[in-house]
Design a protein around this motif. Structure first.
Motif, PDB file in Angstrom:
ATOM      1  N   HIS A   8       0.929  -1.003  -0.120  1.00  0.00           N
ATOM      2  CA  HIS A   8       0.007  -0.062  -0.020  1.00  0.00           C
ATOM      3  C   HIS A   8       0.813   1.387  -0.279  1.00  0.00           C
ATOM      4  O   HIS A   8       0.658   2.124  -0.907  1.00  0.00           O
ATOM      5  N   LYS A  11       2.229   1.908  -3.476  1.00  0.00           N
ATOM      6  CA  LYS A  11       1.195   2.481  -4.488  1.00  0.00           C
ATOM      7  C   LYS A  11       1.075   3.895  -4.076  1.00  0.00           C
ATOM      8  O   LYS A  11       1.033   4.850  -5.019  1.00  0.00           O
ATOM      9  N   GLU A  12       1.216   4.234  -2.838  1.00  0.00           N
ATOM     10  CA  GLU A  12       1.032   5.713  -2.328  1.00  0.00           C
ATOM     11  C   GLU A  12       2.196   6.442  -2.712  1.00  0.00           C
ATOM     12  O   GLU A  12       2.069   7.704  -3.006  1.00  0.00           O
ATOM     13  N   LYS A 301      -3.405  13.112  -5.739  1.00  0.00           N
ATOM     14  CA  LYS A 301      -2.879  12.503  -4.453  1.00  0.00           C
ATOM     15  C   LYS A 301      -4.029  12.778  -3.305  1.00  0.00           C
ATOM     16  O   LYS A 301      -4.305  11.906  -2.662  1.00  0.00           O
ATOM     17  N   ARG A 302      -4.531  14.045  -3.369  1.00  0.00           N
ATOM     18  CA  ARG A 302      -5.979  14.206  -2.425  1.00  0.00           C
ATOM     19  C   ARG A 302      -6.783  13.126  -2.544  1.00  0.00           C
ATOM     20  O   ARG A 302      -7.465  12.608  -1.611  1.00  0.00           O
ATOM     21  N   GLN A 303      -7.016  12.722  -3.979  1.00  0.00           N
ATOM     22  CA  GLN A 303      -8.110  12.139  -4.352  1.00  0.00           C
ATOM     23  C   GLN A 303      -7.883  10.488  -4.207  1.00  0.00           C
ATOM     24  O   GLN A 303      -8.754   9.611  -4.615  1.00  0.00           O
ATOM     25  N   HIS A 304      -6.626  10.242  -3.728  1.00  0.00           N
ATOM     26  CA  HIS A 304      -6.194   8.951  -3.925  1.00  0.00           C
ATOM     27  C   HIS A 304      -6.376   8.249  -5.100  1.00  0.00           C
ATOM     28  O   HIS A 304      -7.103   7.165  -5.067  1.00  0.00           O
ATOM     29  N   SER A 307      -3.821   4.771  -7.833  1.00  0.00           N
ATOM     30  CA  SER A 307      -4.051   3.182  -8.155  1.00  0.00           C
ATOM     31  C   SER A 307      -4.727   3.133  -9.379  1.00  0.00           C
ATOM     32  O   SER A 307      -4.470   2.375 -10.241  1.00  0.00           O
TER      33      SER A 307
END
Length: 363
Positions: A8, A11-12, A301-304, A307
């Motif tokens: 995880h 991915k981030e 990045k804020r909205q993830h 992926s």
């Protein structure tokens, strides 16, 4: 930290911005290719296909935005450069990596060609009238894969050039491309300079094909420089964007063709072989990349969404390979449903509605 937490975190940590750029470029390519194909239907039978550039002169201006090969090369070089540099430092041969990339492209490409051959044989034995007018359209997009593999073979040299000369390597490539066009044009006076672009594309010396290497290595060199922070910021992005449009406007003014995508080999084209005018498209695209880099990256990045962008990127090659084949069932369905996939010529009533229905069928 557990294995799942490690994955995880990885991915981030992956930068979603290059993946988003590739996804956007891919979407532009797919929709652009579909929009450019104009089926011609007579008495419920597909008789031919036109290209929108041949039917509508203003379409050449749209190619300034839909010719996204420089963007693909730029982003691919950026994200690959660090790995190339690390392999060079460890003394690992670049050819092993490149061969792996080549095989990764070859397997799905061969599969696509095998399936397409099956369609060709079926059409031959059944005398189906759909495939014939579309056959060239179904393979014309494969040239990009050869270009991408070719420039990636030169990645170690480009990484070394960036470390040795920085942006001076970019300037050197621009001067070499200009020199090739200058040798093609051979201007002898002021009048020749005013028609410089026309003289370039009227001359078909074999050395003009040197630019097929130089013009596609240039966005690769620029992508490596961007990834290593040699240029950045909104002012730089805006400056490159304005430079691009000024470059394109001046190129057209001195006689270069307006279109940046197609053309006959050795004919009136900016692509076969590439000309100095094609660089204007690169400046526009790189300018947009740099101009919107910070806000778009922060939003992703804020909205993830990293992926999602990575997943779309993983499917990108398959979508690129197979999207042209969608024109076969789209034509078959459009003809049998009586939809206006042949909406006449641009400017005629219903043309753009027909384009939307055609794109919907392809999708």
């Amino acid at each position: 930290m557990s294995d799942s937490e490690h994955k995880h975190a990885a991915k981030e940590d992956r930068d979603p911005y290059p993946d988003a750029l590739r996804a956007l470029a891919l979407l532009i390519v797919v929709l652009g290719h579909w929009a450019a194909t104009l089926p011609r239907v007579e008495n419920g039978i597909l008789v031919d296909t036109d290209h929108i550039l041949d039917a509508w002169a203003p379409a050449g201006l749209y190619t300034w935005l839909v010719q996204v090969v420089p963007l693909f090369v730029f982003v691919s070089a950026a994200v690959s450069s660090q790995g190339v540099q690390q392999r060079l430092e460890r003394g690992e041969p670049h050819l092993h990596w490149w061969a792996g990339r080549a095989l990764g492209l070859a397997r799905p490409t061969v599969t696509y060609l095998v399936v397409l051959t099956g369609f060709v044989l079926t059409a031959f034995f059944t005398r189906d009238g759909v495939l014939g007018p579309l056959n060239h359209s179904l393979t014309v997009h494969l040239w990009f894969l050869l270009i991408l593999l070719g420039v990636q073979l030169l990645l170690p040299f480009c990484v070394w050039a960036d470390r040795r000369w920085g942006l001076k390597a970019v300037v050197g490539l621009i001067l070499l491309i200009a020199a090739v066009d200058l040798l093609r044009a051979r201007p002898t006076g002021a009048a020749d300079l005013l028609a410089f672009g026309a003289r370039v594309t009227d001359t078909h010396d074999y050395f003009g094909w040197i630019n097929i290497v130089l013009a596609w290595v240039l966005p690769q060199q620029l992508g490596i420089a961007w990834w290593h922070g040699r240029f950045f910021g909104r002012r730089t992005g805006l400056g490159l964007l304005l430079l691009g449009f000024a470059w394109l406007g001046l190129a057209v003014a001195v006689g270069y063709p307006v279109s940046m995508v197609n053309g006959n080999v050795g004919g009136d084209t900016n692509l076969l072989p590439p000309t100095l005018a094609l660089l204007g498209v690169m400046w526009v695209q790189v300018g947009l990349v740099v101009l919107f880099e910070t806000p778009v990256r922060n939003f992703l990045k804020r909205q993830h969404m990293g992926s999602w962008m990575a997943m779309f990127g993983a499917l990108g090659l398959q979508l690129y390979l197979w999207h042209k084949l969608a024109e076969l069932p789209a034509t078959w369905l459009g003809v049998r449903l009586g939809w206006p996939i042949d909406a006449g010529m641009p400017g005629e009533p219903g043309f753009w509605i027909g384009r939307l229905e055609w794109i919907g069928l392809c999708a």
